[in-house]
Design a protein around this motif. Structure first.
Motif, PDB file in Angstrom:
ATOM      1  N   MET A 132      11.059   7.685   8.919  1.00 11.23           N
ATOM      2  CA  MET A 132      10.522   6.494   8.154  1.00 11.23           C
ATOM      3  C   MET A 132      10.413   6.930   6.593  1.00 11.23           C
ATOM      4  N   GLU A 171       8.893   6.815   2.991  1.00  9.36           N
ATOM      5  CA  GLU A 171       7.444   6.492   2.510  1.00  9.36           C
ATOM      6  C   GLU A 171       7.557   6.614   0.872  1.00  9.36           C
ATOM      7  N   MET A 210       6.612  -2.232   2.505  1.00  8.17           N
ATOM      8  CA  MET A 210       5.356  -2.766   3.406  1.00  8.17           C
ATOM      9  C   MET A 210       3.907  -2.099   3.145  1.00  8.17           C
ATOM     10  N   SER A 237       1.302  -0.872   8.401  1.00  6.84           N
ATOM     11  CA  SER A 237       2.293  -1.220   7.655  1.00  6.84           C
ATOM     12  C   SER A 237       3.573  -0.059   8.049  1.00  6.84           C
ATOM     13  N   THR A 245       7.082  -1.060   9.470  1.00  2.97           N
ATOM     14  CA  THR A 245       8.431  -0.557   9.111  1.00  2.97           C
ATOM     15  C   THR A 245       9.092   0.216  10.085  1.00  2.97           C
ATOM     16  N   GLN A 246       8.611   0.738  11.000  1.00  2.00           N
ATOM     17  CA  GLN A 246       9.151   1.452  11.988  1.00  2.00           C
ATOM     18  C   GLN A 246      10.000   0.005  12.833  1.00  2.00           C
ATOM     19  N   GLU A 269      13.110  -1.415  10.781  1.00  2.00           N
ATOM     20  CA  GLU A 269      13.976  -0.349  10.643  1.00  2.00           C
ATOM     21  C   GLU A 269      14.722  -0.349  11.895  1.00  2.00           C
ATOM     22  N   VAL A 282      13.529  -0.491   4.945  1.00  2.00           N
ATOM     23  CA  VAL A 282      12.035  -0.679   4.372  1.00  2.00           C
ATOM     24  C   VAL A 282      11.338   0.756   4.344  1.00  2.00           C
ATOM     25  N   ILE A 283      10.287   0.689   3.407  1.00  2.00           N
ATOM     26  CA  ILE A 283       9.584   1.816   2.841  1.00  2.00           C
ATOM     27  C   ILE A 283       8.115   1.604   3.155  1.00  2.00           C
ATOM     28  N   ASN A 284       7.420   2.485   3.898  1.00  2.00           N
ATOM     29  CA  ASN A 284       5.918   2.234   4.018  1.00  2.00           C
ATOM     30  C   ASN A 284       5.488   3.027   2.912  1.00  2.00           C
TER      31      ASN A 284
END
Length: 98
Positions: free
Chosen positions: A1, A3, A61, A69, A73-74, A77, A83-85
């Motif tokens: 993920m 971030e 997110m 978030s 995100t997960q 994805e 997406v980025i947390n």
């Protein structure tokens, strides 16, 4: 993920970059203030509203602390979204709010 810290997001925001921010907090939390321009989609509705998102765009997110978030995100994805947390969430956000 992937971030990003709240400070990194704030720097991009202040540089005038176009950011697609999704706030997954509940209605009462968002009422207390959100990142300007953020779209509010409560975590429980992400699955039902992901058709509103564009897989060609990058989304950041946001929630209160970064946990919800991260789940969003997960989830996104797993459906092929970029997406980025935002780590630390609104607790770490020091920028403007609306």
């Amino acid at each position: 993920m992937r971030e990003m810290t709240a400070k990194e997001v704030e720097t991009l925001f202040n540089e005038g970059k176009t950011l697609n921010i999704i706030d997954v907090r509940e209605v009462d939390e968002v009422a207390a203030g959100k990142v300007p321009g953020a779209v509010h989609i409560p975590l429980g509705l992400v699955e039902f509203r992901m058709h509103e998102l564009d897989k060609a765009k990058e989304y950041i997110m946001v929630c209160r602390s970064g946990a919800r978030s991260g789940r969003a995100t997960q989830f996104l994805e797993s459906y092929g979204f970029n997406v980025i947390n935002m780590v630390g969430g609104m607790l770490a956000w020091e920028g403007k709010v609306e």
